[in-house]
Write an enzyme that holds these catalytic residues in place. Sequence first.
Site, short mmCIF file in Angstrom:
data_model
loop_
_atom_site.label_atom_id
_atom_site.label_comp_id
_atom_site.label_asym_id
_atom_site.label_seq_id
_atom_site.Cartn_x
_atom_site.Cartn_y
_atom_site.Cartn_z
N HIS A 6 20.06 23.39 45.76
CA HIS A 6 21.24 23.26 44.90
C HIS A 6 21.48 24.44 43.99
O HIS A 6 22.62 24.78 43.69
CB HIS A 6 21.09 21.99 44.07
CG HIS A 6 22.25 21.72 43.16
ND1 HIS A 6 23.51 21.42 43.64
CD2 HIS A 6 22.35 21.74 41.81
CE1 HIS A 6 24.33 21.23 42.61
NE2 HIS A 6 23.66 21.43 41.50
N ASP B 146 27.84 24.11 40.43
CA ASP B 146 27.64 22.70 40.15
C ASP B 146 28.86 22.18 39.38
O ASP B 146 29.98 22.36 39.83
CB ASP B 146 26.32 22.51 39.40
CG ASP B 146 25.99 21.07 39.09
OD1 ASP B 146 25.67 20.32 40.03
OD2 ASP B 146 26.05 20.68 37.91
#
Length: 353
Positions: free
Chosen positions: A330, A130
């Site tokens: 994610h 991320d």
Amino acid sequence: MPPTTTPDPTPGLLPASDLAQDQATTPDAPHLTHRLLPTPAGRTHAVQQGRQGPLVLLLHGFPESWYAWRHQMPVLAAAGYRVVAIDVRGYGRSSKPASVEAYRMLDLVADNVAVVEALGERSAVVVGHDWGASIAAVSALTRPDVFRAVGLLGVPYTPPGGPRPSEVFAAMAGDGSGEEFYVSYFQQPGRAEAEIEPDVRGWLAGFSAALSGTMPAPGAPDPHFVGAGGTLRERFPAGVLPSWLGERDLDVYAGEFERTGMTGALNRYRNMDRDWADLAEYAGAPIPQPSLFVGGARDASLAWLADAVKAFPGTLPGLRGSHVLDDCGHFVQQERPDETNRILLDWLASLPV
């Protein structure tokens, strides 16, 4: 709101009594060791597993901490690596400067370099997820003398340059619906804090579920946008955790943000235009070091940045593997730890020492 700055104790080993809840052992890897290292931030909280071998530096994303690497650390340490996961500036037990401008990308790179030096090393492999992936990429781009290889999870490398980021994010909600992209929402000081901090644990649970590969219901509203006058949380699944996030895991994350507040973490989003200016000299620059990408097929980042992945032959000429995991969202290394570990171990083994 909790304070955004905390006193800086003398760097060194943290007291065992303060860290009992974080200690972990496995049959084939040593205990975790927690240290406070001197860095430009003031201090950086570093957690190490494995005492010898090539250094692998792990960088977490939003809204997490070093704990996001709990599944990788014992496996990599058992394979012979010195593994260090940090709390990025603004998170956990690391320093939290009061100034928004103190969270520029180049400041975070300087922290990473200082961590490597404080550990007595000259170089490291850096792996991020991320925001950590973006920080890892810029660390490798601007300090190739220190970071000899780079692994990116969730967010592909996009060279600096192009339009101003704030203008790009504003345009992403330009359909007349009144919706606002989450990055634009996060960039306004105090606004997201007002949504999150009254119930940190509940917000983190919903956010984690919304961005997981298996949780959002078909046809559910996009959790990356805020409706006019609304909040992000209104679009999160309610009352259920994704399978990869246990109650104790959520306690660890929530406990840190309940203690520190969210401002330090959110300040990363508030420096993207400054980063764009700071990195102008690197516009279009590739990263030549050996690299790796791992993403989730159900991660919106891959849809938004599909062109970045297609451009890897030019932007990551040292790429040694690009993997997209089916039915994964994610939080790649937490949703699919075993597969991620295998990919990381194979890639690390391929690197020159």
